[in-house]
Design a protein around this motif. Structure first.
Motif, PDB file in Angstrom:
ATOM      1  N   ASP A  22      -4.818  -4.490  -0.537  1.00  0.00           N
ATOM      2  CA  ASP A  22      -3.580  -4.453  -1.320  1.00  0.00           C
ATOM      3  C   ASP A  22      -3.735  -3.428  -2.458  1.00  0.00           C
ATOM      4  O   ASP A  22      -4.735  -3.430  -3.167  1.00  0.00           O
ATOM      5  N   GLY A  23      -2.769  -2.526  -2.580  1.00  0.00           N
ATOM      6  CA  GLY A  23      -2.802  -1.543  -3.669  1.00  0.00           C
ATOM      7  C   GLY A  23      -3.439  -0.215  -3.289  1.00  0.00           C
ATOM      8  O   GLY A  23      -3.401   0.735  -4.072  1.00  0.00           O
ATOM      9  N   ASP A  24      -4.016  -0.154  -2.084  1.00  0.00           N
ATOM     10  CA  ASP A  24      -4.651   1.106  -1.671  1.00  0.00           C
ATOM     11  C   ASP A  24      -3.625   2.226  -1.501  1.00  0.00           C
ATOM     12  O   ASP A  24      -2.470   1.977  -1.141  1.00  0.00           O
ATOM     13  N   SER A  25      -4.108   3.436  -1.758  1.00  0.00           N
ATOM     14  CA  SER A  25      -3.273   4.614  -1.500  1.00  0.00           C
ATOM     15  C   SER A  25      -3.929   5.404  -0.366  1.00  0.00           C
ATOM     16  O   SER A  25      -5.060   5.860  -0.493  1.00  0.00           O
ATOM     17  N   VAL A  26      -3.220   5.488   0.737  1.00  0.00           N
ATOM     18  CA  VAL A  26      -3.771   6.114   1.947  1.00  0.00           C
ATOM     19  C   VAL A  26      -3.070   7.449   2.187  1.00  0.00           C
ATOM     20  O   VAL A  26      -1.838   7.533   2.111  1.00  0.00           O
ATOM     21  N   GLU A  27      -3.858   8.465   2.461  1.00  0.00           N
ATOM     22  CA  GLU A  27      -3.285   9.771   2.846  1.00  0.00           C
ATOM     23  C   GLU A  27      -3.686  10.038   4.284  1.00  0.00           C
ATOM     24  O   GLU A  27      -4.866   9.929   4.645  1.00  0.00           O
ATOM     25  N   ILE A  42       0.866  -1.177   0.000  1.00  0.00           N
ATOM     26  CA  ILE A  42       0.000   0.000   0.000  1.00  0.00           C
ATOM     27  C   ILE A  42       0.906   1.231   0.000  1.00  0.00           C
ATOM     28  O   ILE A  42       2.099   1.134   0.297  1.00  0.00           O
ATOM     29  N   LYS A  43       0.306   2.339  -0.347  1.00  0.00           N
ATOM     30  CA  LYS A  43       1.051   3.591  -0.330  1.00  0.00           C
ATOM     31  C   LYS A  43       0.499   4.429   0.813  1.00  0.00           C
ATOM     32  O   LYS A  43      -0.725   4.607   0.917  1.00  0.00           O
ATOM     33  N   VAL A  44       1.365   4.906   1.689  1.00  0.00           N
ATOM     34  CA  VAL A  44       0.926   5.804   2.754  1.00  0.00           C
ATOM     35  C   VAL A  44       1.660   7.132   2.576  1.00  0.00           C
ATOM     36  O   VAL A  44       2.895   7.165   2.624  1.00  0.00           O
ATOM     37  N   ASN A  45       0.903   8.176   2.348  1.00  0.00           N
ATOM     38  CA  ASN A  45       1.492   9.504   2.109  1.00  0.00           C
ATOM     39  C   ASN A  45       2.596   9.460   1.067  1.00  0.00           C
ATOM     40  O   ASN A  45       3.666  10.053   1.232  1.00  0.00           O
TER      41      ASN A  45
END
Lengths: 256, 70
Positions: free
Chosen positions: B57-62, B4-7
């Motif tokens: 899986d694959g989510d982009s979290v801000e 996942i992507k965080v910030n």
């Protein structure tokens, strides 16, 4: 003195303060108290996931102060709208200080994107306080789409240059039917007094207070200057003349 | 394995670690959920929904917070 009314909400203080650049949260909250302000601005940024994050909101008594999130960092309308919605989700507050500043050097606001964002946000139920260049036509257009105030700049953000846009701000004040808040560039209490004497409804100050050697004393000085300037405006200043006008009687002199 | 992507930063998780919810992610990152606002894939997640919002899986979290500003 008259109370300030923004979007139907009344305030005793005509000084809004920013929370940036203070050396500590403690000093920030002491300076806010000394300013007598009732509206304080904050910004939104990404959480630093590698380091511990400081909770600055803990230092602001939300019962006492209206938190005014800004959209600083937004380069266009879409980014400003996104930040506004995030701020509302975080706080439940629908007030936003709209800033769209694509130019990183002078931080001058983009009039086209600001107007576009204001329209979207107002339709979405926000109370919008837009930061603008001192442009009377833009101020009118923003008022027409329903912004709660207009916030013309005195000079670039954080520059402490004072009021470099005086004649344009005078026109904005003359024509506005929403409160005019002079924002950015006010470096000294006398600058704030000048804006208030011109008939501004309020001023917003951050850098001049936060980066003074003694921020609490400077906050108090700005509070007094804003009150003095407003008093001077409400009192109705007497006119200016080129010649002297004697204050003492011109009769009964001790001479023949 | 999942990512996942965080910030904007890629974070890898083992296959067994999924699924987890947003509250659990904040705990793993040692971020106080009371002070943040979150977006997943551009949608704002209300704080009251953190524990029922599943990260995939694959989510982009801000994760966003308030900071001092003028």
């Amino acid at each position: 003195m008259d109370r300030l009314v923004i979007a139907g909400r009344e305030f005793d203080s005509r000084l809004m303060v920013g929370t940036g650049k203070f050396s500590s949260n403690k000093l920030m909250s002491e300076a806010i108290a000394a300013s007598g302000s009732e509206i304080v601005t904050v910004a939104l940024r990404r959480v630093d996931i590698e380091n511990e994050n400081d909770d600055m909101l803990a230092a602001i008594d939300r019962g006492k102060y209206l938190l005014l999130p800004n959209t600083s960092g937004a380069r266009d309308a879409a980014e400003a709208v996104r930040l506004s919605r995030l701020a509302r989700a975080a706080t439940g507050i629908n007030w936003v200080k709209l800033e769209v500043t694509p130019d990183p050097y002078y931080l001058l606001p983009d009039p086209v994107e600001t107007l576009k964002a204001a329209e979207i946000l107002i339709k979405d139920g926000f109370v919008v306080l837009p930061y603008i260049n001192a442009d009377p036509i833009l101020a009118k257009k923003l008022e027409d789409v329903g912004t709660a105030v207009v916030m013309p700049l005195a000079s670039p953000i954080g520059s402490n240059q004072g009021i470099k846009t005086r004649s344009a701000i005078e026109i904005i004040i003359e024509q506005a039917s929403v409160p005019v808040v002079v924002d950015a560039g006010l470096g000294l209490p006398s600058h704030a007094a000048e804006a208030m004497e011109m008939g501004a409804d309020a001023v917003l100050v951050n850098t001049a207070i936060a980066t003074a050697e003694n921020p609490c004393l400077m906050a108090k000085a700005f509070r007094l200057a804003v009150e003095a300037g407003r008093g001077g405006y409400e009192a109705g200043a007497s006119g200016v003349s080129r010649e002297a006008n004697a204050s003492s009687p011109l009769t009964g002199f001790l001479r023949d | 394995m999942g990512r996942i992507k965080v910030n904007g930063v890629e974070k890898e998780f083992g296959a067994g670690e999924f699924p987890f919810n947003l509250s659990e992610l904040l705990e793993m990152l040692k971020v106080d959920s009371a002070t943040v606002v979150a977006e997943i894939g551009g949608d704002i997640i209300e704080r009251s929904k953190f524990s029922e919002t599943v990260i995939e899986d694959g989510d982009s979290v801000e994760l966003i917070r308030f900071v001092p500003g003028g």
